[in-house]
Design an enzyme around this catalytic site. Structure first.
Site, mmCIF file in Angstrom:
data_model
loop_
_atom_site.group_PDB
_atom_site.id
_atom_site.type_symbol
_atom_site.label_atom_id
_atom_site.label_comp_id
_atom_site.label_asym_id
_atom_site.label_seq_id
_atom_site.Cartn_x
_atom_site.Cartn_y
_atom_site.Cartn_z
ATOM 1 N N GLY A 1 -4.701 0.169 13.819
ATOM 2 C CA GLY A 1 -3.413 0.381 14.478
ATOM 3 C C GLY A 1 -2.677 -0.916 14.779
ATOM 4 C CD GLU B 1 1.453 0.536 7.622
ATOM 5 O OE1 GLU B 1 1.019 0.557 6.442
ATOM 6 O OE2 GLU B 1 1.238 -0.416 8.380
ATOM 7 C CG ASP B 2 -1.380 1.601 3.274
ATOM 8 O OD1 ASP B 2 -1.168 1.322 4.478
ATOM 9 O OD2 ASP B 2 -2.012 0.832 2.517
ATOM 10 N NE ARG C 1 -1.885 -2.629 -4.467
ATOM 11 C CZ ARG C 1 -2.079 -2.856 -3.170
ATOM 12 N NH1 ARG C 1 -2.075 -1.844 -2.326
ATOM 13 N NH2 ARG C 1 -2.273 -4.068 -2.719
ATOM 14 C CG ASP D 1 -8.597 0.657 9.510
ATOM 15 O OD1 ASP D 1 -9.364 1.569 9.853
ATOM 16 O OD2 ASP D 1 -9.007 -0.450 9.117
ATOM 17 C CB THR E 1 -0.626 -3.238 10.409
ATOM 18 O OG1 THR E 1 -1.809 -3.946 10.056
ATOM 19 C CG2 THR E 1 0.502 -3.624 9.487
ATOM 20 C CG ASP F 1 -5.469 -3.133 -2.247
ATOM 21 O OD1 ASP F 1 -5.186 -2.745 -1.097
ATOM 22 O OD2 ASP F 1 -5.742 -4.313 -2.509
ATOM 23 C CE LYS G 1 -10.075 3.905 6.786
ATOM 24 N NZ LYS G 1 -10.728 2.650 6.445
ATOM 25 N N GLY H 1 0.769 -1.249 0.000
ATOM 26 C CA GLY H 1 0.000 0.000 0.000
ATOM 27 C C GLY H 1 0.794 1.288 0.000
ATOM 28 C CG PHE I 1 -12.488 0.482 2.119
ATOM 29 C CD1 PHE I 1 -11.865 -0.312 3.073
ATOM 30 C CD2 PHE I 1 -12.058 0.401 0.796
ATOM 31 C CE1 PHE I 1 -10.829 -1.174 2.716
ATOM 32 C CE2 PHE I 1 -11.027 -0.458 0.437
ATOM 33 C CZ PHE I 1 -10.420 -1.248 1.398
HETATM 34 P P1 IMP Z 1 -4.650 -1.774 10.528
HETATM 35 O O1 IMP Z 1 -3.774 -2.881 10.956
HETATM 36 O O2 IMP Z 1 -6.103 -2.041 10.862
HETATM 37 O O3 IMP Z 1 -4.228 -0.408 11.018
HETATM 38 O O4 IMP Z 1 -4.706 -1.769 8.961
HETATM 39 C C1 IMP Z 1 -3.647 -1.622 8.186
HETATM 40 C C2 IMP Z 1 -3.874 -2.052 6.762
HETATM 41 O O5 IMP Z 1 -5.255 -2.275 6.382
HETATM 42 C C3 IMP Z 1 -3.388 -0.935 5.897
HETATM 43 O O6 IMP Z 1 -1.993 -0.979 5.744
HETATM 44 C C4 IMP Z 1 -4.170 -1.169 4.623
HETATM 45 O O7 IMP Z 1 -3.470 -2.075 3.806
HETATM 46 C C5 IMP Z 1 -5.487 -1.796 5.062
HETATM 47 N N1 IMP Z 1 -6.559 -0.760 5.088
HETATM 48 C C6 IMP Z 1 -7.163 -0.236 6.158
HETATM 49 N N2 IMP Z 1 -8.088 0.690 5.798
HETATM 50 C C7 IMP Z 1 -8.050 0.745 4.443
HETATM 51 C C8 IMP Z 1 -8.772 1.535 3.467
HETATM 52 O O8 IMP Z 1 -9.619 2.375 3.744
HETATM 53 N N3 IMP Z 1 -8.432 1.297 2.155
HETATM 54 C C9 IMP Z 1 -7.504 0.395 1.782
HETATM 55 N N4 IMP Z 1 -6.803 -0.346 2.658
HETATM 56 C C10 IMP Z 1 -7.078 -0.173 3.987
#
Ligand code: IMP
Length: 176
Positions: A103, A97-98, A163, A101, A105, A157, A129, A43, A150
């Site tokens: 948190g 990071e992209d 992307r 969300d 990851t 993606d 977010k 991402g 989203f």
């Molecule tokens: P987390 O671990 O929930 O913070 O999510 C991390 C990963 O979920 C990001 O690196 C994205 O690859 C994916 N992700 C979360 N929200 C979105 C979104 O709105 N669009 C696309 N990918 C997302």
């Protein structure tokens, strides 16, 4: 699809982020000790490519790729499928990071890379977010904070698509 963040807004913000990051590390880096930029695949590849070109400090790039288990995302089970090649020990490192969300990851990354004894480890995320946060992570450099949509484009993606878009758009059919 509705544009949430335009190409111009992105370009302006990424340029400012480049200055912020450079100012933070300026006194700490040299050609012998460049900043180790660690973009998280897939991402953040577009964001990272733009960001490093806005840096005025010496940098190196080393990618990492993770796999998070579908259906158990709230468990935060994440695995490294492609590790970085560099030794982090004693280096100034910046995770790119992209989006942060839940948190989970980012917190996994900060913990597992932190164990490798870098001199410093900071996090730069293009998007955040806050309303979805399950685990609080310190985001040292942030592009934009967004509502609970989203989104796709600028590297993000849905099922591997979108992307390439130059702006960030709201994908109505996306998973939350
Ligand atoms: P987390 O671990 O929930 O913070 O999510 C991390 C990963 O979920 C990001 O690196 C994205 O690859 C994916 N992700 C979360 N929200 C979105 C979104 O709105 N669009 C696309 N990918 C997302």
């Amino acid at each position: 699809m509705k544009v949430l963040i335009s190409e111009t807004q992105i370009q302006d913000r990424v340029a400012s982020l480049g200055s912020e990051v450079s100012a933070t590390y300026k006194a700490l880096l040299s050609d012998e000790e460049p900043l180790l930029v660690i973009p998280v695949l897939s991402g953040s590849f577009v964001f990272a490519a733009d960001l490093v070109r806005e840096l005025s400090v010496p940098s190196e790039i080393d990618f990492i790729q993770l796999k998070s288990y579908e259906g158990s995302s709230s468990s935060g089970k994440v695995e490294i499928v492609k590790d970085i090649r560099a030794d982090l020990k004693g280096r100034n490192c910046l995770i790119v990071e992209d989006i942060v969300d839940t948190g989970l990851t980012a917190s996994f990354l900060l913990e597992s890379l932190g164990d490798r004894k870098p001199k410093s480890l900071k996090l730069c995320s293009f998007l955040h977010k806050p309303s979805r946060e399950e685990k609080k992570v310190p985001i040292d450099f942030l592009g934009f904070s967004i509502e609970d949509h989203f989104v796709v484009g600028y590297g993000l993606d849905f099922n591997g698509r979108w992307r390439h878009l130059k702006e960030v758009v709201i994908y109505e059919g996306g998973q939350k």
